[in-house]
Design a protein around this motif. Sequence first.
Motif, PDB file in Angstrom:
ATOM      1  N   PRO A  46      19.324  22.412   2.006  1.00 17.39           N
ATOM      2  CA  PRO A  46      18.179  22.233   1.114  1.00 17.39           C
ATOM      3  C   PRO A  46      18.452  21.231  -0.014  1.00 17.39           C
ATOM      4  N   VAL A  47      19.712  21.085  -0.406  1.00 23.69           N
ATOM      5  CA  VAL A  47      20.048  20.154  -1.487  1.00 23.69           C
ATOM      6  C   VAL A  47      19.767  18.719  -1.045  1.00 23.69           C
ATOM      7  N   GLU A  48      20.169  18.380   0.172  1.00 27.29           N
ATOM      8  CA  GLU A  48      19.938  17.024   0.675  1.00 27.29           C
ATOM      9  C   GLU A  48      18.446  16.707   0.757  1.00 27.29           C
ATOM     10  N   SER A  49      17.666  17.658   1.235  1.00 28.63           N
ATOM     11  CA  SER A  49      16.221  17.435   1.344  1.00 28.63           C
ATOM     12  C   SER A  49      15.578  17.326  -0.029  1.00 28.63           C
ATOM     13  N   ALA A  50      16.018  18.152  -0.967  1.00 29.71           N
ATOM     14  CA  ALA A  50      15.483  18.075  -2.336  1.00 29.71           C
ATOM     15  C   ALA A  50      15.822  16.723  -2.960  1.00 29.71           C
ATOM     16  N   ASN A  62      15.094  27.264   6.165  1.00 30.94           N
ATOM     17  CA  ASN A  62      15.847  27.762   5.007  1.00 30.94           C
ATOM     18  C   ASN A  62      15.021  27.647   3.736  1.00 30.94           C
ATOM     19  N   ALA A  63      14.226  26.588   3.691  1.00 31.94           N
ATOM     20  CA  ALA A  63      13.418  26.305   2.506  1.00 31.94           C
ATOM     21  C   ALA A  63      12.156  25.578   2.929  1.00 31.94           C
ATOM     22  N   ALA A  64      11.174  25.624   2.051  1.00 35.52           N
ATOM     23  CA  ALA A  64       9.940  24.869   2.244  1.00 35.52           C
ATOM     24  C   ALA A  64       9.534  24.313   0.880  1.00 35.52           C
ATOM     25  N   VAL A  65       9.219  23.021   0.851  1.00 33.48           N
ATOM     26  CA  VAL A  65       8.839  22.369  -0.398  1.00 33.48           C
ATOM     27  C   VAL A  65       7.420  21.848  -0.240  1.00 33.48           C
ATOM     28  N   LEU A  66       6.530  22.259  -1.156  1.00 28.90           N
ATOM     29  CA  LEU A  66       5.145  21.816  -1.128  1.00 28.90           C
ATOM     30  C   LEU A  66       4.990  20.583  -2.008  1.00 28.90           C
ATOM     31  N   THR A  67       4.300  19.597  -1.485  1.00 31.38           N
ATOM     32  CA  THR A  67       4.078  18.360  -2.229  1.00 31.38           C
ATOM     33  C   THR A  67       2.612  17.968  -2.159  1.00 31.38           C
ATOM     34  N   GLU A  68       2.216  17.154  -3.110  1.00 31.08           N
ATOM     35  CA  GLU A  68       0.898  16.519  -3.069  1.00 31.08           C
ATOM     36  C   GLU A  68       1.137  15.056  -2.743  1.00 31.08           C
ATOM     37  N   TYR A  69       0.440  14.581  -1.720  1.00 31.66           N
ATOM     38  CA  TYR A  69       0.682  13.236  -1.218  1.00 31.66           C
ATOM     39  C   TYR A  69      -0.475  12.274  -1.509  1.00 31.66           C
ATOM     40  N   ARG A  70      -1.396  12.652  -2.358  1.00 36.91           N
ATOM     41  CA  ARG A  70      -2.582  11.834  -2.643  1.00 36.91           C
ATOM     42  C   ARG A  70      -2.165  10.432  -3.098  1.00 36.91           C
ATOM     43  N   GLY A  71      -2.722   9.420  -2.455  1.00 38.72           N
ATOM     44  CA  GLY A  71      -2.443   8.038  -2.823  1.00 38.72           C
ATOM     45  C   GLY A  71      -1.323   7.392  -2.024  1.00 38.72           C
ATOM     46  N   ILE A 100       5.873  16.863  -6.434  1.00 34.17           N
ATOM     47  CA  ILE A 100       6.467  18.100  -5.926  1.00 34.17           C
ATOM     48  C   ILE A 100       5.798  19.260  -6.659  1.00 34.17           C
ATOM     49  N   LYS A 101       5.133  20.129  -5.891  1.00 33.83           N
ATOM     50  CA  LYS A 101       4.393  21.251  -6.475  1.00 33.83           C
ATOM     51  C   LYS A 101       5.269  22.481  -6.691  1.00 33.83           C
ATOM     52  N   GLY A 102       6.096  22.769  -5.731  1.00 35.18           N
ATOM     53  CA  GLY A 102       6.915  23.970  -5.777  1.00 35.18           C
ATOM     54  C   GLY A 102       7.483  24.227  -4.397  1.00 35.18           C
ATOM     55  N   GLY A 103       8.067  25.379  -4.220  1.00 32.38           N
ATOM     56  CA  GLY A 103       8.619  25.680  -2.912  1.00 32.38           C
ATOM     57  C   GLY A 103       9.207  27.063  -2.849  1.00 32.38           C
ATOM     58  N   VAL A 104       9.926  27.279  -1.769  1.00 30.82           N
ATOM     59  CA  VAL A 104      10.571  28.564  -1.543  1.00 30.82           C
ATOM     60  C   VAL A 104      11.931  28.286  -0.906  1.00 30.82           C
ATOM     61  N   LEU A 105      12.955  29.014  -1.380  1.00 32.52           N
ATOM     62  CA  LEU A 105      14.312  28.876  -0.852  1.00 32.52           C
ATOM     63  C   LEU A 105      14.836  30.264  -0.539  1.00 32.52           C
ATOM     64  N   ASP A 106      15.098  30.519   0.733  1.00 28.39           N
ATOM     65  CA  ASP A 106      15.578  31.835   1.190  1.00 28.39           C
ATOM     66  C   ASP A 106      14.708  32.974   0.666  1.00 28.39           C
ATOM     67  N   GLY A 107      13.405  32.779   0.689  1.00 22.26           N
ATOM     68  CA  GLY A 107      12.463  33.819   0.283  1.00 22.26           C
ATOM     69  C   GLY A 107      12.161  33.864  -1.201  1.00 22.26           C
ATOM     70  N   LYS A 108      12.849  33.078  -2.019  1.00 21.86           N
ATOM     71  CA  LYS A 108      12.631  33.072  -3.465  1.00 21.86           C
ATOM     72  C   LYS A 108      11.786  31.862  -3.837  1.00 21.86           C
ATOM     73  N   ALA A 109      10.741  32.098  -4.612  1.00 19.32           N
ATOM     74  CA  ALA A 109       9.859  31.017  -5.031  1.00 19.32           C
ATOM     75  C   ALA A 109      10.567  30.116  -6.036  1.00 19.32           C
ATOM     76  N   LEU A 110      10.326  28.814  -5.907  1.00 19.72           N
ATOM     77  CA  LEU A 110      10.902  27.827  -6.815  1.00 19.72           C
ATOM     78  C   LEU A 110       9.787  26.990  -7.432  1.00 19.72           C
ATOM     79  N   SER A 111       9.936  26.700  -8.713  1.00 20.63           N
ATOM     80  CA  SER A 111       8.994  25.793  -9.363  1.00 20.63           C
ATOM     81  C   SER A 111       9.428  24.360  -9.078  1.00 20.63           C
TER      82      SER A 111
END
Length: 186
Positions: A86-90, A21-30, A105-116
């Motif tokens: 997606p709300v619970e995961s966010a 349903n959604a994908a959230v991109l993150t940076e995990y450095r450290g 948290i870098k950004g993501g996509v929800l149902d095809g729409k890009a999210l900041s």
Amino acid sequence: MARPDKAASVAELEDQFRSSNAAVLTEYRGLTVAQLKTLRRSLGENAQYAVVKNTLTKIAANQAGITALDEHFAGPTAVAFVTGDPVESAKALRDFAKENPNLIIKGGVLDGKALSADEIKKLADLESREVLLSKLAGAFKGKQSQAASLFQALPSKFVRTARRFASSSPSRAVPSNSARALIRAA
């Protein structure tokens, strides 16, 4: 990308982008391995958190029709593929990022729409789907009981008015038999 193992990785990532349903991109450095394990547990079964290679993930996202995330594929990247709410995961990602500032948290996509990143944080501030549905059901129930009270009040108000009229001026008019029966029935 001639190697079969890379082609298989791209196909798997593309399938995850398409089926989530959604994908959230993150940076995990450290973050340590133990912290990443804790993050995966906090996401529960709603999401799968995977450390990914930027180039392969970018290719997979593009093949899945998601091109808005291209700018976020820099630095160490991990993706939370959300299959549930997606709300619970966010919320889980936001709460973990508060405790561990190395998770970005870098950004993501929800149902095809890009999210900041800010939009994902706003998504995390929403109440869960179940809470929103229960509030909606409560609002509908309240409106139904108001309507029932209104419909019930009309006949009783008519009867009270008829009784007052009949008792206040007996000399004006003699109620018919049907009106007397209606007054007695109420």
